[in-house]
Design an enzyme around this catalytic site. Structure first.
Site, PDB file in Angstrom:
ATOM      1  N   GLU A  61       0.844  -1.136  -0.041  1.00 19.89           N
ATOM      2  CA  GLU A  61      -0.082   0.084  -0.066  1.00 19.89           C
ATOM      3  C   GLU A  61       0.930   1.265   0.049  1.00 19.89           C
ATOM      4  O   GLU A  61       0.390   2.240  -0.724  1.00 19.89           O
ATOM      5  CB  GLU A  61      -0.928  -0.036   1.261  1.00 19.89           C
ATOM      6  CG  GLU A  61      -2.072  -1.105   1.178  1.00 19.89           C
ATOM      7  CD  GLU A  61      -2.769  -1.257   2.426  1.00 19.89           C
ATOM      8  OE1 GLU A  61      -2.589  -0.481   3.233  1.00 19.89           O
ATOM      9  OE2 GLU A  61      -3.560  -2.155   2.735  1.00 19.89           O
ATOM     10  N   ARG A 270       9.801 -11.806   1.461  1.00 18.65           N
ATOM     11  CA  ARG A 270       8.538 -10.467   1.736  1.00 18.65           C
ATOM     12  C   ARG A 270       9.199  -9.779   2.948  1.00 18.65           C
ATOM     13  O   ARG A 270       8.921  -8.387   2.712  1.00 18.65           O
ATOM     14  CB  ARG A 270       7.231 -11.190   1.892  1.00 18.65           C
ATOM     15  CG  ARG A 270       6.347  -9.959   2.124  1.00 18.65           C
ATOM     16  CD  ARG A 270       5.947  -9.105   1.124  1.00 18.65           C
ATOM     17  NE  ARG A 270       5.100  -8.056   1.346  1.00 18.65           N
ATOM     18  CZ  ARG A 270       4.480  -7.279   0.320  1.00 18.65           C
ATOM     19  NH1 ARG A 270       5.133  -7.106  -0.774  1.00 18.65           N
ATOM     20  NH2 ARG A 270       3.496  -6.594   0.707  1.00 18.65           N
ATOM     21  N   MET A 310      15.834  -3.196   1.397  1.00 17.08           N
ATOM     22  CA  MET A 310      14.552  -2.848   1.161  1.00 17.08           C
ATOM     23  C   MET A 310      14.526  -1.566   0.242  1.00 17.08           C
ATOM     24  O   MET A 310      15.424  -0.793   0.053  1.00 17.08           O
ATOM     25  CB  MET A 310      14.259  -1.914   2.670  1.00 17.08           C
ATOM     26  CG  MET A 310      14.318  -2.966   3.768  1.00 17.08           C
ATOM     27  SD  MET A 310      12.829  -3.975   3.821  1.00 17.08           S
ATOM     28  CE  MET A 310      11.198  -3.034   3.775  1.00 17.08           C
ATOM     29  N   GLY A 311      13.309  -1.622  -0.500  1.00 20.29           N
ATOM     30  CA  GLY A 311      12.886  -0.646  -1.442  1.00 20.29           C
ATOM     31  C   GLY A 311      13.598  -0.695  -2.827  1.00 20.29           C
ATOM     32  O   GLY A 311      13.501   0.205  -3.704  1.00 20.29           O
ATOM     33  N   PRO A 337       1.233  -8.002  -9.081  1.00 19.37           N
ATOM     34  CA  PRO A 337       1.963  -8.440 -10.118  1.00 19.37           C
ATOM     35  C   PRO A 337       2.527  -7.505 -11.068  1.00 19.37           C
ATOM     36  O   PRO A 337       3.207  -7.678 -12.060  1.00 19.37           O
ATOM     37  CB  PRO A 337       1.051  -9.542 -10.860  1.00 19.37           C
ATOM     38  CG  PRO A 337      -0.288  -8.846 -10.443  1.00 19.37           C
ATOM     39  CD  PRO A 337      -0.084  -8.715  -8.926  1.00 19.37           C
ATOM     40  N   LEU A 338       1.846  -6.044 -10.826  1.00 21.34           N
ATOM     41  CA  LEU A 338       2.101  -5.091 -11.674  1.00 21.34           C
ATOM     42  C   LEU A 338       3.350  -4.466 -11.488  1.00 21.34           C
ATOM     43  O   LEU A 338       3.718  -3.896 -12.668  1.00 21.34           O
ATOM     44  CB  LEU A 338       0.889  -3.950 -11.563  1.00 21.34           C
ATOM     45  CG  LEU A 338      -0.562  -4.465 -11.616  1.00 21.34           C
ATOM     46  CD1 LEU A 338      -1.573  -3.316 -11.304  1.00 21.34           C
ATOM     47  CD2 LEU A 338      -0.622  -4.680 -13.136  1.00 21.34           C
TER      48      LEU A 338
END
Length: 426
Positions: A61, A270, A310-311, A337-338
């Protein structure tokens, strides 16, 4: 009213359990031991009041919110922005994306006193919540203070809607206190209506996740990294993997290496607390590994790169030829998935994609996403794509076209936000 009071009492009673959970999670990630005061609304010195507060609960998000936050800063330069998250991982993503351009604190737990302290400190002109985080005390206090609350990029799965229908009277009262729900699609919007939302409170804006872009700077970095890491090797990436998926991915990679001995896997867990665990698992399965954080360049014998930073996921996608998106071999619901599609990669996912149901349906219909049920099918699909460059390009091109056709949610959302914000300078 009785159930709302009961909810508040129960939330106070379970606080010791929450503290123990934070301490338990801090074993793997020490950041969970820090900044507890923010979790109870003590943040006066860390925020600039009378601006925009935006809440994004997850890393996904937060990524979807990046273009929104940048657009809000450009349109309303005089309004300070405070971004709230719930986890250290989300916190790190905010800091890496925006630095000092925004304030950042944890959103406090949904306790009456904590929420009051938080709103007194931030005193926002508007609060925007990404997707669907509906906390009764927060919604009630915002409504009481006449602060507009917008649920942006809202989605409501069929499974969640069925659960909420069991408490429909409570949900109806809660939803009626929200200024606007900007839903990702009509199907999600109708589920909110069924729960009691007025149609005048609903807007269909599309998914902000389609507004993802690969900047020229990022594309150039990806090309450079690919030339350093694997100028003459095929590369596949398994991204945002969860516990239970890494073994499947690594086992599949072992089989693929029999056909493609120079194949390189980029494996990105993740959650950062699993970086070391996944590295150790890879080594125990006798792979030659390096970590991204080490800064090492893969040698000809390197078989796995652990993405332990990260990132950088969007950058790492740009290094690969094929992408598997995790959270889909386990009952998590899949991840976005985008991000892979933005790099024109063919995308593979497991059977659990309910978090991105509408997006996955669009990609599948356009022949941009392949769904596999198990390790055997995963090996088969990756092998098929590695064997045929034209087939890879076909799926990748279709993925980009899906992005292009569904672009524009950000502009629609910004248009709906304007009535709730001060008139901007033109």
């Amino acid at each position: 009213m009785f159930f709302f009071l009961l909810y508040q009492i129960l939330f106070y009673l379970i606080q010791p359990i929450i503290w123990l959970r934070l301490l338990y999670r801090s074993i793997k990630n020490p950041a969970y031991r820090k900044r507890w005061a923010e979790r109870y609304g003590y943040c006066h010195s860390k925020v600039i009041p009378k601006g925009i507060v935006l809440h994004s609960v997850s890393v996904g998000e937060t990524l979807a919110a990046v273009p929104l936050v940048r657009s809000l800063r450009m349109r309303y330069p005089d309004l300070p922005i405070t971004i709230t998250t719930m986890t250290p991982t989300g916190s790190e993503r905010v800091l890496s994306a925006f630095g000092d351009d925004v304030s950042h604190v944890y959103l406090p737990y949904d306790l009456a006193g904590s929420i009051r302290r938080f709103l007194s400190a931030t005193d926002p002109k508007i609060m925007i919540i990404m997707e669907t985080e509906l906390w009764p005390n927060l919604v009630h206090q915002l409504n009481r203070r006449k602060i507009p609350l917008i649920i942006a990029n809202a989605r409501l799965s069929e499974r969640s809607a069925k659960g909420y229908l069991k408490i429909k009277p409570l949900m109806k009262r809660l939803l009626r206190k929200i200024s606007l729900i900007a839903a990702q699609n009509q199907e999600d919007g109708e589920r909110f209506i069924e729960l009691g939302l007025r149609r005048s409170q609903l807007a269909i804006t599309g998914s902000l996740k389609f507004d993802i872009t690969v900047t020229p700077d990022l594309a150039a970095k990806a090309v450079t990294l690919r030339r350093q890491w694997a100028p003459n090797r095929p590369v596949w990436i398994a991204a945002s993997t969860h516990f239970g998926e890494d073994e499947i991915i690594l086992s599949a990679h072992k089989k693929l290496l029999l056909q493609y001995p120079n194949l390189l896997l980029i494996l990105v867990p993740r959650h950062p607390e699993r970086f070391l665990e996944v590295g150790a698992l890879s080594s125990s399965m006798h792979f030659e590994i390096i970590t991204r954080q080490s800064g090492s360049i893969p040698s000809d014998s390197t078989q796995v790169v652990i993405g332990d930073t990260m990132g950088e996921l969007l950058l790492l996608y740009g290094v690969a030829d094929i992408a598997f998106v995790g959270g889909s071999f386990v009952n998590v619901g899949g991840h976005n998935p985008l991000e892979a599609a933005a790099h024109a990669l063919p995308v593979i996912m497991g059977p659990y994609t309910f978090n991105f149901k509408a997006i996955c349906e669009k990609l599948t219909a356009a022949q941009a996403l392949l769904t596999v049920q198990d390790e055997v099918e995963l090996v088969d699909k990756v092998s098929m794509l590695l064997n045929d460059a034209d087939y890879r390009r076909y799926f990748g091109r279709n993925a980009v076209e899906v992005l292009d056709k569904n672009h524009g949610a950000l502009d629609k959302l910004l248009e709906h936000l304007e009535p709730y914000l001060p008139q901007r300078r033109r």
